[in-house]
Design a protein around this motif. Structure first.
Motif, PDB file in Angstrom:
ATOM      1  N   SER A 448       0.626  -1.797   0.210  1.00 52.27           N
ATOM      2  CA  SER A 448       0.198   0.153  -0.510  1.00 52.27           C
ATOM      3  C   SER A 448       0.417   0.955  -0.192  1.00 52.27           C
ATOM      4  O   SER A 448      -0.070   2.565  -0.877  1.00 52.27           O
ATOM      5  CB  SER A 448      -1.120   0.048   1.360  1.00 52.27           C
ATOM      6  OG  SER A 448      -1.273   1.609   1.339  1.00 52.27           O
ATOM      7  N   GLU A 449       1.890   1.033   1.042  1.00 48.58           N
ATOM      8  CA  GLU A 449       2.203   2.542   0.917  1.00 48.58           C
ATOM      9  C   GLU A 449       3.846   3.615  -0.061  1.00 48.58           C
ATOM     10  O   GLU A 449       3.663   3.301  -0.334  1.00 48.58           O
ATOM     11  CB  GLU A 449       3.963   2.428   2.091  1.00 48.58           C
ATOM     12  CG  GLU A 449       4.460   3.228   2.522  1.00 48.58           C
ATOM     13  CD  GLU A 449       5.544   3.843   4.181  1.00 48.58           C
ATOM     14  OE1 GLU A 449       5.680   4.546   3.915  1.00 48.58           O
ATOM     15  OE2 GLU A 449       5.036   2.862   4.611  1.00 48.58           O
ATOM     16  N   LYS A 450       3.778   1.666  -0.832  1.00 48.94           N
ATOM     17  CA  LYS A 450       4.459   1.875  -2.148  1.00 48.94           C
ATOM     18  C   LYS A 450       3.851   2.437  -3.039  1.00 48.94           C
ATOM     19  O   LYS A 450       4.358   3.378  -4.025  1.00 48.94           O
ATOM     20  CB  LYS A 450       5.549   0.768  -2.104  1.00 48.94           C
ATOM     21  CG  LYS A 450       6.701   0.815  -3.388  1.00 48.94           C
ATOM     22  CD  LYS A 450       7.308  -0.814  -3.819  1.00 48.94           C
ATOM     23  CE  LYS A 450       7.786  -1.143  -3.195  1.00 48.94           C
ATOM     24  NZ  LYS A 450       9.144  -0.160  -3.221  1.00 48.94           N
ATOM     25  N   MET A 451       2.663   1.997  -3.512  1.00 47.18           N
ATOM     26  CA  MET A 451       1.435   2.405  -4.649  1.00 47.18           C
ATOM     27  C   MET A 451       1.149   3.527  -4.452  1.00 47.18           C
ATOM     28  O   MET A 451       0.728   4.085  -5.342  1.00 47.18           O
ATOM     29  CB  MET A 451       0.481   0.937  -4.627  1.00 47.18           C
ATOM     30  CG  MET A 451       1.543  -0.094  -4.785  1.00 47.18           C
ATOM     31  SD  MET A 451      -0.170  -1.365  -5.398  1.00 47.18           S
ATOM     32  CE  MET A 451      -0.727  -1.851  -4.192  1.00 47.18           C
ATOM     33  N   GLY A 452       1.234   3.788  -3.277  1.00 42.34           N
ATOM     34  CA  GLY A 452       0.303   5.103  -3.114  1.00 42.34           C
ATOM     35  C   GLY A 452      -0.840   5.018  -3.126  1.00 42.34           C
ATOM     36  O   GLY A 452      -2.422   4.113  -3.343  1.00 42.34           O
TER      37      GLY A 452
END
Length: 817
Positions: A448-452
């Motif tokens: 989640s954090e990487k894809m934003g």
């Protein structure tokens, strides 16, 4: 057409005229309400059987009822009418008996019930119209099952086409057997939509719960369609029809036996029987594989988007494999392994030759069954390499051992091609209307954090897992271009560092069930080569697979956009002459860019500002840049950019844009003072003074002192040079002036009921002549031919001006070629 409010005699006339116009419906046979025969007159009188049937081989005897009735009881009444008069002894019976009312008509083969006329000890001497007699009930009970099973029932509104086809096919001289509507690859979807309304509600199932468990109505339809005598003919279907019930979801229990779920009908299969009486089942065997393979066409839109049930057209499958060959070499199928992890029914793998190197997985058990059925019919796949797998949730531990061995070996991964057309669903659309649960997955949570922001797109989740967990592989994928171009997808581009080797783009509308004017790109990535995506030249093909252009595709990550440019001039303290409403920086929703009344209330999240004397030219440039180039699938993802400084000194470009804007806006005089009249009263022959001369003064260079913010001060302390216009702009002014002059001449004798009068805007003039229809929408044309000619001339000159402006849009950097 509605027949509900008419009398019975009129109803009979209407049905005769609308459906049996080619036949003789004037004959009276005994006490039968309605008769259809061929145009041939009967031979002999009414007291002998005729040698040539007066009703022809395609005749009908029918009972008619006004309003809405029980057609089954009407058929029984008709039987009693015929039996009482022994009509069949005097006139050769027709192939069909029937009954109709104001909403429907039913046909029953005469030979299905003829035995009832020859029963012993039956009292025919009763009133057929009395439905309460013992005899009526006796006949009803005797023929009820036959009527339910044999009657062909058509509703005028929803079955009009089938009804006409039935009459055309069956009411033919020499025809003996009843011909039903044939089903083929061209009409099985249309018939499915009718099945949804007629049969689905009678199947005992909670469809919402079923859908959550992967069971959809299409599988029940296929069980019906590919059946004979209510017995499914293909055992590989996920749902099977077994006479009067359905069987589905076969699972192996702990004892080694198969458990089966089953369900039946809530109306004793009545609607099911009525529906399928109209259609010939099964279709010709040559269509079976196609219909099963195209199950995707029957999948509900929300399920289709989430699971990726978008059938890749064969022309693009073949083209994609050619591009793979160009990138990986002629022997790529022998040198590389191939995994389609969003395979659906497997059509993307059609044409591949080395089945030892191919794996296919899909979310739905039903699609696995379809692929295995296709294998039995010649598809070039191994059954053991076709399997159910949820790519966004399942662990790779569930994969076949051979495929795991490739994925777990860094060197072998370099020889793996993940070849997919993944689902395109997103968690919410641009209006922010949430699609609950669409993008929720294990991958969504894990990265989640990487894809934003981009985690909302399912195809991005696919690419993310492949890139991170199968790093080094090749990716060959069909998807939208947002991952390459959209500003909000920069978070994805920041971590997805792979070389884009080759790309082609095609119209999305060439994919079944995909709506919208946008491109789909096929891209071949090498994840072993780490580089930022900045730009690529993509080949563009039209609907017929014809190459027509090279498309420059840019990431735009290092560019500023047109709405950044707007910030340099939108703030002004001068009096407003209009509100301009804009949108985001790409071609989507271009139609929403418009010019409206001053100080209009606009939602805060919309791009908008007030047009004044200080920013009129810049605002006109913005408006024209956004409006003159039509939004198409080809340019859908192109971004409008912060321009080069060259625009500042291009006065002809300024004035061309102003000209185009003057004759293409939504200003209405009834909403306030119209500051957009580009002529003086004398130029157009106005008998009244204009409330505002701002635009005419602006064009003439009569500007107020720079310190002044009002439009109507008496003092004109500053004089600038009049604007100079190109030949194309002058042609627009000339055509516009003729239109204004004609309007002012016309209103002298026929003043407008409301609107601007002398102060009319271009919009007001159009509304005056074209008027509005009963729904309140402005008509496309006017009854006044002179006006139509003048408007056509103005629009033609505007088109010519737009073509002159277009290259300047690219030259000044508002768009990149």
């Amino acid at each position: 057409m509605s027949y509900l409010a008419i009398r019975e005699e009129e109803l009979k006339n209407k049905i005769a005229q609308n459906y049996f116009g080619e036949f003789d419906c004037t004959q009276i046979v005994g006490n039968v309400d309605f008769c259809v025969s061929s145009p041939l007159p009967p031979k002999g009188g009414t007291d002998e059987i005729t040698s040539t049937p007066p009703l022809g081989a395609g005749g009908l005897w029918a009972e008619a009822k006004k309003g809405v009735s029980d057609v089954y009881k009407s058929v029984v009444q008709l039987i009693l009418t015929i039996g009482k008069a022994r009509t069949f002894d005097k006139v050769l019976p027709p192939p069909f008996l029937g009954a109709f009312d104001a909403e429907k008509i039913a046909f029953l083969p005469y030979n299905a019930i003829q035995e009832v006329f020859y029963q012993n000890d039956f009292n025919w001497n009763v009133a057929p119209s009395n439905h309460e007699t013992k005899e009526f009930k006796q006949v009803y009970d005797k023929v009820k099952t036959t009527i339910e099973n044999e009657t062909l029932l058509f509703y005028y509104q929803k079955d009009d086409q089938e009804l006409r086809e039935f009459i055309k096919t069956n009411f033919v001289v020499g025809n003996v057997a009843t011909s039903k509507v044939r089903i083929d690859k061209n009409n099985f979807i249309t018939i499915y939509t009718k099945w949804l309304a007629a049969v689905k509600p009678t199947i005992v199932l909670n469809w919402e719960i079923a859908k959550k468990n992967g069971i959809i109505d299409a599988d029940f339809y296929l069980a019906d369609l590919l059946s004979s005598e209510n017995q499914s003919l293909k055992d590989t279907l996920y749902v099977l029809l077994k006479k009067d019930y359905y069987e589905f979801e076969k699972t192996l229990n702990e004892m080694g036996f198969f458990d089966l779920k089953r369900t039946s009908f809530n109306d004793k299969q009545k609607a099911h029987t009525q529906f399928w009486n109209k259609y010939e089942r099964p279709p010709k065997e040559q269509y079976w594989d196609y219909i099963v393979e195209r199950r995707d066409l029957l999948v509900p839109q929300d399920v289709r988007e989430r699971k990726g049930s978008f059938f890749t057209p064969q022309i693009w499958v073949e083209l994609s494999q050619k591009y793979l060959s160009d990138v990986l070499g002629e022997d790529w199928q022998d040198e590389y392994y191939i995994w389609d992890c969003a395979a659906g029914t497997g059509n993307l793998l059609t044409g591949l030759i080395n089945k030892d190197h191919i794996w296919a997985s899909t979310l739905d058990r039903q699609d696995v069954d379809v692929m295995k059925d296709r294998i039995q019919n010649g598809a070039n796949l191994w059954e053991k390499q076709v399997f159910q797998f949820d790519f966004l949730n399942d662990s790779f531990d569930k994969l076949p051992k051979e495929l795991q061995a490739i994925i777990n070996n860094p060197e072998k991964r370099k020889k793996l091609v993940v070849y997919i057309n993944p689902p395109y669903a997103e968690a919410d659309n641009r209006r922010g209307e949430g699609r609950s649960g669409v993008a929720v997955s294990a991958i969504h949570q894990k990265y989640s954090e990487k894809m934003g922001y981009t985690k909302r797109e399912l195809y991005v989740q696919f690419l993310t897992r492949i890139y991170i967990e199968i790093g080094g592989c090749k990716i060959a994928e069909f998807s939208k271009l947002k991952a390459l171009q959209a500003p909000k997808f920069i978070e994805f581009r920041n971590f997805f560092k792979a070389k884009l080797e080759k790309c082609f783009i095609i119209p999305a509308r060439t994919f079944d069930n995909v709506k919208g004017q946008f491109p789909i790109g096929f891209k071949v990535w090498d994840t072993d080569k780490k580089e930022d995506f900045l730009h690529i030249q993509a080949d563009a093909y039209d609907e017929k697979e014809k190459f027509f252009a090279v498309k420059e595709i840019w990431a735009y990550d290092n560019f500023k956009f047109i709405n950044d440019w707007v910030k340099t001039f939108r703030k002004t303290n001068s009096e407003s002459i209009a509100t301009i409403i804009g949108v985001g920086s790409d071609f989507q929703n271009q139609r929403l860019v418009r010019i409206e009344k001053p100080n209009m209330e606009v939602p805060a999240d919309n791009h908008h500002w007030q047009i004044t004397k200080d920013n009129l030219i810049q605002s006109a440039i913005y408006y024209v840049v956004r409006k003159t180039i039509a939004a198409t699938w080809f340019n859908d993802r192109d971004q409008f950019l912060y321009p080069n400084p060259t625009w500042e000194t291009d006065k002809e470009f300024h004035n061309n844009c102003l000209t185009y804007t003057l004759f293409n806006n939504n200003i209405k005089a009834k909403q306030g003072t119209n500051h957009w009249i580009p002529f003086t009263e004398a130029e157009v022959g106005s008998k009244d003074k204009f409330e505002s001369k701002f635009m005419a003064h602006f064009i003439a260079g009569k500007l107020k002192d720079a310190k002044s913010t009002a439009l109507f001060e008496k003092e004109q302390t500053t004089k600038k040079e009049p604007l100079e216009f190109s030949a194309e702009a002058k042609a627009v002014f000339s055509a516009g002036k003729e239109l204004w002059k004609y309007y002012h001449k016309t209103i002298q004798n026929s003043p407008p009921a409301e609107g601007g009068g002398a102060n009319a805007s271009f919009y007001d003039i159009r509304e005056y002549f074209q008027e509005r229809n009963p729904a309140g929408k402005m008509n496309n044309k006017s009854a006044n031919e002179k006006y139509n000619e003048l408007l056509a001339a103005l629009r033609e000159s505007l088109d010519i001006l737009a073509k002159k402006i277009e290259p300047k849009i690219y030259e000044h950097g508002f768009l990149k070629r």
